[in-house]
Design an enzyme around this catalytic site. Sequence first.
Site, PDB file in Angstrom:
ATOM      1  N   GLY A   1       0.804  -1.218   0.000  1.00  0.00           N
ATOM      2  CA  GLY A   1       0.000   0.000   0.000  1.00  0.00           C
ATOM      3  C   GLY A   1       0.834   1.265   0.000  1.00  0.00           C
ATOM      4  N   SER A   2       0.287   2.283   0.616  1.00  0.00           N
ATOM      5  CA  SER A   2       0.863   3.632   0.488  1.00  0.00           C
ATOM      6  C   SER A   2       2.288   3.769   1.000  1.00  0.00           C
ATOM      7  CB  SER A   2      -0.014   4.628   1.227  1.00  0.00           C
ATOM      8  OG  SER A   2      -1.336   4.500   0.792  1.00  0.00           O
ATOM      9  N   THR A   3       2.780   2.793   1.795  1.00  0.00           N
ATOM     10  CA  THR A   3       4.180   2.916   2.210  1.00  0.00           C
ATOM     11  C   THR A   3       5.085   2.944   0.981  1.00  0.00           C
ATOM     12  OG1 THR A   3       4.109   0.540   2.553  1.00  0.00           O
ATOM     13  CG2 THR A   3       3.991   1.909   4.503  1.00  0.00           C
TER      14      THR A   3
END
Lengths: 122, 572
Positions: free
Chosen positions: B293-295
């Site tokens: 995800g956004s990491t």
Amino acid sequence: MFRTTDVILIGVMVAAAGMTFKIKYDAELKLEEVRRLEAEIRTERDTIDVLTADLSVLTQPSRLQKLVDVYAEELKLKGVDPDQIGSLSDLPETLRQIGEIVSARPPEDAVTDDVQTGAVSQ
Amino acid sequence: MIAKRIRQLFRRAKPKAPEAGIVLDGARTGNGRARNRLVMTIGVFVLLYGAIAGRLVYLGFQEPADGSGPASHNTASRPDIIDRNGELLATDIKTFSLFAEPRRIVDADEAIEKLVTVLPDIQYEQTYHRLRTDAGFVWLRRHLSPRQQAEIMALGIPGIGFRAENRRFYPGGPTAAHIMGLVDIDNKGIAGIEKFIDSLGLADLREIGLADREALKPFQLSIDIRVQHILHDELTRAMERFQTIAAGGVVLDARTGEVIAMASLPDYDPNNPVDAHKKDRLNRMSGGVFEMGSTFKGFTTAMALDSGAVDIDDNFDARQPLRVGKFTIKDFHGKGRVLSVPEIFIYSSNIGTARMAEQIPIEQHQAFFRRIGLLDRMTTELPEVATPTGPEEWKRINRITISFGHGVATTPLQTAVAASALVNGGTLIEPTFLPRTASQAAEQAKAVLSPKTSAAMRYLFRLNVEKGSGRRADVPGYFVGGKTGTAEKVVNGRYSTDKRFNAFLSAFPVDDPQYVVLVILDEPKPEQPGMGATSGLNTAPVVSNVVRRSAPLLGVMPEFGHESTALLASTQ
């Protein structure tokens, strides 16, 4: 009937036999002792292993945390906050001198901490 | 025959009898009956002693009865495993199992009475019945300590014996279960570091009989058991609090690549690994792959900045959803305006990140992700390492979703390793579970980013904690910087809106990162109905707790009075 030399030789022979017997007997005794000691060392080594494991179980952070939770109220335990950590150089000069003043005071003036822990009794 | 011979002897002795010193009564009187009686008596005695002598000779030739009981199960010795401070993580302890051979027990009552002096809790009646059976062999008690064994031995009870067994013991129980791994019944490593130790040649040593307990040096790991416990404890709490199906975390030394702590829940107790092989007990940190995800936006941003095609002051239009073929890329917290690079990062804008990525050719994007080790199987000591999955060839839609962490599944551990490269000045260092010095790390470090990009990333990470989605991760004094990631999980081939995989990737102190902390929560539920379950609400506080509790133990001095503008200035 016997000549003196014969008597002496027989004496020497008997003495040698006696000596041999004694040495052999002593050696066996020592060997037995060595075996006993070896067994003892083995037992002690195994015991040390068990005790180290025991110590490790007793000092496990998870166990200590449980103990802290149980005795937190009684012993007035609190977690450390980051702002409570610092080095001596963080203190102003005047504050650093207070340490010297306190240690120069006669001991009867020293304040006794009345919180008692299991290890320290005052 | 012997009796006849004796009679002959007597006959010969008869004429001499009157002169002999000893006069036999029977011979003197010449009473035949008395003499017969005497001969019979002598015969009986001779027979008796003959039988005893014969028996003795027979016994002398007899092989002594076998040592009895089951054949000794020779379990191999293994070295102790200790943590970076020398605390014991695993050890061999010798235990003794007490057995009895009821057929050889002379007096069961006496035997039990003596045993009770050493084992007060022994069940009298049950043991009595077991000792009175006709069985050749019964176990009385397993796993006695050496002390108890010596005491029972000293009682001198016939018919009982001991079997020594080496048993692997993990004082910490499940605390570091996935790192330690497992041993089988023969004390051979079958998982985790235990397996790694065997692969180093312990198995060969054992073959030639050199694996003596005294000769084996303790095996040191880079783990710090205190930090490991804190991570494990915080993850356990988070699992309860957010009702997750799994949780995981890693604390990594950003400068040396040493793993300080790593935990994956649910786990198992290596002392009693009955459920170690259940499907949900896998080591998620290195053996599971997830869409992070956004990491991943951190990596995309770093790539864009490092290529020179994007400057930190550039703006990207995030007003309209991005359409690629039949897909539409939207923002979760859409701002509906033109965003700068730091804003894209702290508002976690999918559209902005995708537009930023599109400034760079796809091949370069893929090559960069490969360079920071997100696309290939990482090499480390643990045997349980999964291979990342993703499209072979990246199309436009792939690179756009990958830019914000969907479409490529990778292990959390290698995500943390790549993140340490983002913040430590741009060098990628392979993770290790063994102690490694800074100079050893420098030897194998690969420069993957310019120090300037790394400084910009540190600024962005910190900004996100000060102003963005990572506010709950902050710990005053320790300068946490990080990036949230809330990925939607794929359920039946579609991205689900209510099942999430949350991650928080952080570094502290971010002005000069020493440690990287990554926490993942699988399917967290809202803490209370109506609340959200995004990463900033659940993984960020976990990271905050881990940092607050472990930083003093790791020797990180808290600092107050930093200005983040100073941090900003340092990146310019």
